[in-house]
Write an enzyme that holds these catalytic residues in place. Structure first.
Site, PDB file in Angstrom:
ATOM      1  N   TYR A 191      64.675  62.801  56.754  1.00 20.70           N
ATOM      2  CA  TYR A 191      64.401  63.633  55.592  1.00 20.70           C
ATOM      3  C   TYR A 191      63.974  65.068  55.898  1.00 20.70           C
ATOM      4  O   TYR A 191      63.924  65.888  54.992  1.00 20.70           O
ATOM      5  CB  TYR A 191      63.305  62.963  54.742  1.00 20.70           C
ATOM      6  CG  TYR A 191      63.723  61.614  54.232  1.00 20.70           C
ATOM      7  CD1 TYR A 191      64.758  61.484  53.312  1.00 20.70           C
ATOM      8  CD2 TYR A 191      63.091  60.461  54.679  1.00 20.70           C
ATOM      9  CE1 TYR A 191      65.155  60.246  52.855  1.00 20.70           C
ATOM     10  CE2 TYR A 191      63.481  59.212  54.223  1.00 20.70           C
ATOM     11  CZ  TYR A 191      64.515  59.111  53.310  1.00 20.70           C
ATOM     12  OH  TYR A 191      64.909  57.888  52.861  1.00 20.70           O
TER      13      TYR A 191
ATOM     14  N   ASN B  74      70.346  48.673  51.357  1.00 22.66           N
ATOM     15  CA  ASN B  74      69.583  49.498  50.430  1.00 22.66           C
ATOM     16  C   ASN B  74      70.325  49.509  49.100  1.00 22.66           C
ATOM     17  O   ASN B  74      71.471  49.964  49.038  1.00 22.66           O
ATOM     18  CB  ASN B  74      69.448  50.921  50.989  1.00 22.66           C
ATOM     19  CG  ASN B  74      68.463  51.767  50.225  1.00 22.66           C
ATOM     20  OD1 ASN B  74      68.384  51.700  49.005  1.00 22.66           O
ATOM     21  ND2 ASN B  74      67.717  52.582  50.956  1.00 22.66           N
TER      22      ASN B  74
ATOM     23  N   ASP C 203      73.251  49.073  56.506  1.00 21.72           N
ATOM     24  CA  ASP C 203      72.954  49.654  57.813  1.00 21.72           C
ATOM     25  C   ASP C 203      73.303  48.663  58.914  1.00 21.72           C
ATOM     26  O   ASP C 203      72.942  47.477  58.842  1.00 21.72           O
ATOM     27  CB  ASP C 203      71.477  50.033  57.899  1.00 21.72           C
ATOM     28  CG  ASP C 203      71.112  51.141  56.916  1.00 21.72           C
ATOM     29  OD1 ASP C 203      72.025  51.871  56.478  1.00 21.72           O
ATOM     30  OD2 ASP C 203      69.927  51.281  56.584  1.00 21.72           O
TER      31      ASP C 203
END
Length: 312
Positions: free
Chosen positions: A223, A278, A263
């Site tokens: 991020y 997710n 993932d």
């Protein structure tokens, strides 16, 4: 470009009615969710959708009871946004929403139970230990063999993740476990390529291989850092096809639908290994599903439109 997404189902933004973009909330992923939600809100509005941002489930419930919205774009990361609680509430109120339903969300927010389902389906995932509160992390590490990762079973965005290369690295994880109320997952570390596959409807998007500047893809690399490399597609030819097929199979096995992200790691010896799913992927400037969709000519605003289309 040989690959294409299906044609859009609708072109009139009025078909969506009034849309709540649900973001924020009170989880450890609040700031990321607000970032994602702000981007989604701007994208939908840019295409003429009557969309409004809503911060957290209590505010959403008040708005729905007042009749202010017709459907919900859920970009609430973690907690009630992804554990099935929100989905159950919206289903009971008969309000359409984006993403997986109660079962898919509840299952995949819990990494341990997701792995149990994958193993029952014969799908590859690293060996692990379930660590209830009070568990002996040193003993678990000895059983699995170092190196390992230790992480909460029901958190995301690399929150509370510890990389344990040697027994001396266990101390921070043990300290965290003493103060954490939920279950922890200890998982054999996979050494190799870090890959992710976005799912949009029945399509597995081109994979992305993640190459952080540091030793691993932590919260900062996700991020904050500007030097993380994202190679898309992550693999080529038959390897890419096998990865995307595995991701779609894993997504469906976990009762997921709509859109999400799977993932995967590619171990040098054991091949592809499923890590987690997710169901409300990030939609920030650093996020991966928009990058993958872009490879098929689908820009950010169109991606948001396509996700919202699934509620019709």
């Amino acid at each position: 470009m040989s690959e294409r997404l299906p044609a859009l189902r609708v072109t009139d933004p009025a078909a969506f009615g009034r849309v709540a973009v649900l973001m924020g909330g009170d989880t450890s992923e609040r700031e990321v969710s607000l970032d994602s939600g702000g981007n989604v809100l701007a994208a939908l509005r840019s295409r003429g959708v009557d969309a409004q941002g809503v911060d957290g489930v209590p505010a959403l419930l008040d708005a729905l009871q007042a009749g202010r919205f017709d459907r919900v774009f859920n970009i609430l990361h973690g907690g009630v946004g992804e554990n099935g609680v929100l989905q159950g509430l919206l289903a009971a109120l008969r309000v359409p929403y984006t993403g997986s339903d109660v079962l898919g969300c509840a299952l995949t927010l819990d990494k341990i139970r997701t792995k149990q389902v994958w193993l029952s389906e014969g799908l590859p995932t690293p060996r692990y230990e379930r660590l209830p509160r009070g568990a002996d992390l040193r003993a678990a590490a000895q059983r699995l063999g170092l190196p390992v990762f230790v992480k909460p079973s029901s958190e995301g965005s690399s929150v509370g993740v510890f990389r344990v290369l040697a027994e001396s690295d266990l101390a921070p994880a043990i300290a965290f476990a003493a103060s954490y109320d939920g279950e922890l997952l200890m998982e054999q570390m996979v050494r190799g390529d870090e890959l992710t596959v976005g799912i949009l409807g029945d399509v597995a998007l081109p994979s992305i291989r993640i190459v952080p500047a540091g030793e691993w893809y932590d919260y900062h690399a996700k991020y904050v850092a500007e030097d993380t490399q994202y190679l898309c597609p992550g693999l080529e030819g038959e390897d890419e096809a096998a990865l995307r097929a595995l991701a779609l199979r894993a997504f469906r096995a976990a009762a997921c639908s709509g859109w999400g992200r799977v993932d995967v790691m590619r171990d040098r010896e054991r091949g592809l290994q499923l890590i987690e799913i997710n169901t409300a992927p990030g939609m920030t400037s650093h996020s991966l599903v928009p990058k993958a969709a872009g490879e098929l000519g689908c820009d950010y605003a169109e991606l948001c439109w396509r996700v919202l289309e699934q509620t019709l």
